[in-house]
Write a protein that holds these residues in place. Sequence first.
Motif, PDB file in Angstrom:
ATOM      1  N   THR A 147       1.096  -1.483   0.148  1.00 42.17           N
ATOM      2  CA  THR A 147      -0.040  -0.094   0.101  1.00 42.17           C
ATOM      3  C   THR A 147       0.274   1.754  -0.510  1.00 42.17           C
ATOM      4  OG1 THR A 147       0.176   0.119   2.397  1.00 42.17           O
ATOM      5  CG2 THR A 147      -2.348  -1.048   1.487  1.00 42.17           C
ATOM      6  N   GLY A 148       2.134   1.678  -0.399  1.00 36.92           N
ATOM      7  CA  GLY A 148       3.170   2.692  -0.250  1.00 36.92           C
ATOM      8  C   GLY A 148       2.955   3.351   1.254  1.00 36.92           C
ATOM      9  N   GLY A 149       3.307   1.848   2.414  1.00 41.48           N
ATOM     10  CA  GLY A 149       3.393   2.405   3.423  1.00 41.48           C
ATOM     11  C   GLY A 149       2.298   3.020   3.916  1.00 41.48           C
ATOM     12  N   LEU A 150       0.886   2.053   3.848  1.00 41.58           N
ATOM     13  CA  LEU A 150      -0.210   2.851   4.072  1.00 41.58           C
ATOM     14  C   LEU A 150      -0.790   4.723   3.444  1.00 41.58           C
ATOM     15  CD1 LEU A 150      -0.998   1.490   8.080  1.00 41.58           C
ATOM     16  CD2 LEU A 150      -1.865   0.517   5.048  1.00 41.58           C
ATOM     17  N   PHE A 151      -0.171   4.589   2.380  1.00 43.32           N
ATOM     18  CA  PHE A 151      -1.102   6.111   1.592  1.00 43.32           C
ATOM     19  C   PHE A 151       0.546   6.921   1.667  1.00 43.32           C
ATOM     20  CE2 PHE A 151      -4.288   3.025   1.374  1.00 43.32           C
ATOM     21  CZ  PHE A 151      -4.503   2.898   0.478  1.00 43.32           C
ATOM     22  N   GLY A 152       1.532   6.643   2.531  1.00 42.01           N
ATOM     23  CA  GLY A 152       3.010   8.020   2.683  1.00 42.01           C
ATOM     24  C   GLY A 152       2.375   7.470   4.853  1.00 42.01           C
ATOM     25  N   ILE A 153       1.185   8.233   5.064  1.00 44.72           N
ATOM     26  CA  ILE A 153       0.813   7.894   6.759  1.00 44.72           C
ATOM     27  C   ILE A 153       1.772   7.219   7.282  1.00 44.72           C
ATOM     28  CG2 ILE A 153      -1.339   8.266   8.228  1.00 44.72           C
ATOM     29  CD1 ILE A 153      -2.892   9.190   5.240  1.00 44.72           C
ATOM     30  N   GLY A 154       0.937   5.684   7.082  1.00 42.58           N
ATOM     31  CA  GLY A 154       1.824   4.946   7.946  1.00 42.58           C
ATOM     32  C   GLY A 154       3.240   5.260   8.305  1.00 42.58           C
ATOM     33  N   THR A 155       4.388   5.062   7.098  1.00 44.29           N
ATOM     34  CA  THR A 155       5.143   5.578   7.226  1.00 44.29           C
ATOM     35  C   THR A 155       6.307   6.928   8.020  1.00 44.29           C
ATOM     36  OG1 THR A 155       5.675   4.661   5.071  1.00 44.29           O
ATOM     37  CG2 THR A 155       7.598   5.959   5.500  1.00 44.29           C
ATOM     38  N   ILE A 156       4.565   8.091   8.050  1.00 49.64           N
ATOM     39  CA  ILE A 156       5.001   8.751   8.565  1.00 49.64           C
ATOM     40  C   ILE A 156       4.634   8.890   9.712  1.00 49.64           C
ATOM     41  CG2 ILE A 156       4.151  11.490   8.985  1.00 49.64           C
ATOM     42  CD1 ILE A 156       3.597  11.800   5.729  1.00 49.64           C
ATOM     43  N   LEU A 157       3.769   8.136  10.539  1.00 50.17           N
ATOM     44  CA  LEU A 157       3.920   8.293  11.517  1.00 50.17           C
ATOM     45  C   LEU A 157       5.114   6.865  12.493  1.00 50.17           C
ATOM     46  CD1 LEU A 157      -0.429   7.216  11.615  1.00 50.17           C
ATOM     47  CD2 LEU A 157       0.929   9.368  12.574  1.00 50.17           C
ATOM     48  N   ASP A 158       6.107   6.292  11.551  1.00 43.45           N
ATOM     49  CA  ASP A 158       7.006   5.395  11.887  1.00 43.45           C
ATOM     50  C   ASP A 158       7.837   6.690  11.710  1.00 43.45           C
ATOM     51  OD1 ASP A 158       5.101   3.263  11.941  1.00 43.45           O
ATOM     52  OD2 ASP A 158       5.860   2.052  10.512  1.00 43.45           O
ATOM     53  N   LEU A 159       8.241   7.177  10.932  1.00 43.67           N
ATOM     54  CA  LEU A 159       9.558   7.467  11.161  1.00 43.67           C
ATOM     55  C   LEU A 159       9.436   8.445  12.537  1.00 43.67           C
ATOM     56  CD1 LEU A 159      11.536   8.673   9.100  1.00 43.67           C
ATOM     57  CD2 LEU A 159      10.412  10.403   8.438  1.00 43.67           C
TER      58      LEU A 159
END
Length: 76
Positions: A45-57
């Motif tokens: 999903t592309g890092g949950l559409f980028g949101i999950g990746t931002i939160l993990d960052l």
Amino acid sequence: MSMMQVSDKTRTLSLVFCIVGFLGIGGLHRFYVGKVWTGLLYLMTGGLFGIGTILDLIKISTNTFTDALGYPVTKN
């Protein structure tokens, strides 16, 4: 004196893998810490559409990101 258990995974490498997620290979940081199922989800999903990746960052940067066993990934 009680010592808190921490992950054997490093925060620096988790951060690098998380940033690579913005280049289209989402979830590498989750595979690295042993969270395979969410790693696959992020990958598809592309890092949950980028949101999950931002939160993990943010979690990695603030030392609140954990590995598959629930231990904090705080070692540099």
